[in-house]
Design a protein around this motif. Sequence first.
Motif, short mmCIF file in Angstrom:
data_model
loop_
_atom_site.label_atom_id
_atom_site.label_comp_id
_atom_site.label_asym_id
_atom_site.label_seq_id
_atom_site.Cartn_x
_atom_site.Cartn_y
_atom_site.Cartn_z
N PHE A 71 0.78 -1.10 0.14
CA PHE A 71 0.17 -0.06 -0.04
C PHE A 71 0.74 1.27 -0.17
CE2 PHE A 71 -3.08 3.14 1.87
CZ PHE A 71 -4.09 2.73 1.33
N THR A 72 0.70 2.32 -0.90
CA THR A 72 1.34 3.59 -0.86
C THR A 72 1.08 4.43 0.42
OG1 THR A 72 -0.24 4.58 -2.25
CG2 THR A 72 1.42 3.51 -3.43
N GLU A 73 1.77 4.23 1.41
CA GLU A 73 1.84 4.89 2.71
C GLU A 73 2.31 6.01 2.52
OE1 GLU A 73 0.91 2.37 6.34
OE2 GLU A 73 2.11 0.86 4.97
N GLY A 74 2.29 6.88 3.64
CA GLY A 74 3.14 8.17 3.94
C GLY A 74 4.67 8.20 3.22
N ASP A 234 1.05 12.36 11.21
CA ASP A 234 0.97 10.98 10.65
C ASP A 234 -0.18 10.37 11.43
OD1 ASP A 234 1.34 8.08 10.12
OD2 ASP A 234 3.52 8.11 10.49
N ARG A 236 -1.35 7.29 11.42
CA ARG A 236 -1.17 6.26 11.94
C ARG A 236 -0.84 6.08 13.27
NH1 ARG A 236 2.75 4.41 7.26
NH2 ARG A 236 3.61 6.74 7.88
N ALA A 261 -4.00 7.18 3.57
CA ALA A 261 -2.95 6.80 4.54
C ALA A 261 -2.93 5.62 5.17
CB ALA A 261 -3.05 8.02 5.56
N CYS A 262 -4.23 4.85 5.07
CA CYS A 262 -4.26 3.66 6.15
C CYS A 262 -4.65 2.43 5.24
CB CYS A 262 -5.79 3.95 6.94
SG CYS A 262 -5.56 5.26 8.06
N LYS A 263 -3.81 1.36 5.33
CA LYS A 263 -3.73 0.31 4.39
C LYS A 263 -4.77 -0.69 4.67
CE LYS A 263 -0.62 -1.93 7.37
NZ LYS A 263 0.79 -2.76 7.60
N THR A 267 -6.27 0.00 10.89
CA THR A 267 -5.65 1.25 10.82
C THR A 267 -6.43 2.26 10.55
OG1 THR A 267 -3.78 0.12 9.68
CG2 THR A 267 -3.47 2.29 9.92
N TYR A 268 -7.45 2.37 9.74
CA TYR A 268 -8.55 3.47 9.58
C TYR A 268 -9.10 3.68 10.78
CZ TYR A 268 -12.18 5.93 7.24
OH TYR A 268 -13.47 7.10 7.06
#
Length: 356
Positions: A71-74, A234, A236, A261-263, A267-268
């Motif tokens: 997943f394309t996180e921060g 952030d 997360r 931001a949340c995979k 996390t969400y």
Amino acid sequence: MDKGGLGLLATLYQYISVSRDYVAQVWKPHLRFRCSSEDSITLLLQYLQQSFILSYIHAIRVVIMSEFTTFTEGEFYEGHFDSRAYVKSFYSCSSGHADEKNYLTFVLRCLSRVFSAGKRSLSIESLSLTVLFFLNNFDTDVCFKGEHKGKRLIDVGSGPSIHSVLSACEHYDEIVLSDFANNNRREIEKWLKNQEGSLDWKPILQYVCELEGKSLSDLEATLKQRVKKVLKCDVRLENPFYPHTLEPADCVITSLCLEAACKDIQTYCRALHGLTELLRPGGLLVMIGVLGESFYKVDEQLFSCLRLSRDGIEEALRGLGLSIQEFNILPAEDRENNSVSDFEAIFHLVARKPSE
């Protein structure tokens, strides 16, 4: 994406075009025996064509998302997100990107209604768009209350943008903007300091001013005076602003941040909890987001997105004890021709943290 993936995508798009012709040529003669009018035939053909197209959109989504090994996180945004290309593509005019059909207009009007209701004069275009919003799940018990006020507002995940706080800025004494990516924060700082080469927000400022009967120069000056900090965040983390601890806010806004931001949904939900912890008791949470989106694109660079549903969001908020005051939805139009994202709908919601 490698050549094989691109080739498969090209083939799928070709199938979309072919499927339209196939439905029209093969099915139309059969429908003539079963329908009494040309209008009925046309409607059925459109339904069949849409069914074919949506099937191929799903296949395209699978192909695109298979390109993401993670997943394309921060951290991915730091090296790959082009802030200026993003603003140019999605915020160069009040309607937003042409493929997303009035997404930005919907957002700006929702935010204006929450914070500055009753101050605008509606044009014919505005009236028709307002009617459209009502047809798409406005909670009419709370519409047009507006003018929420307080001391402190925090915008979590601003990106390089200031649009989320334009309608709110005159109603809060202190505003904090924030983002994970350094480049996004730099672009905001450049605009706040009137530095050469800063992003042009005049088209968006002008639209909000027309909605609310304000002066562009006054609105710009007010926002620049009220923004006190631009911080790294952030979502997360348990405290999104660690190592800083912010005073509780009267209002928290977040726009298109959590789903990017949340995979996963766990996390969400943790990120939502972090946002509610930023609020004082009785504080207001205002969210803008997308439903059913798995990717979006900035200047040909793909970014993954957590697919959300209305039920899932409502369950998460209620699990945190928030009362949802309104949940407004604008379904996507012409999805088969959207080249920059695959969202099913845009949403805007307002929720309140319980008072102690």
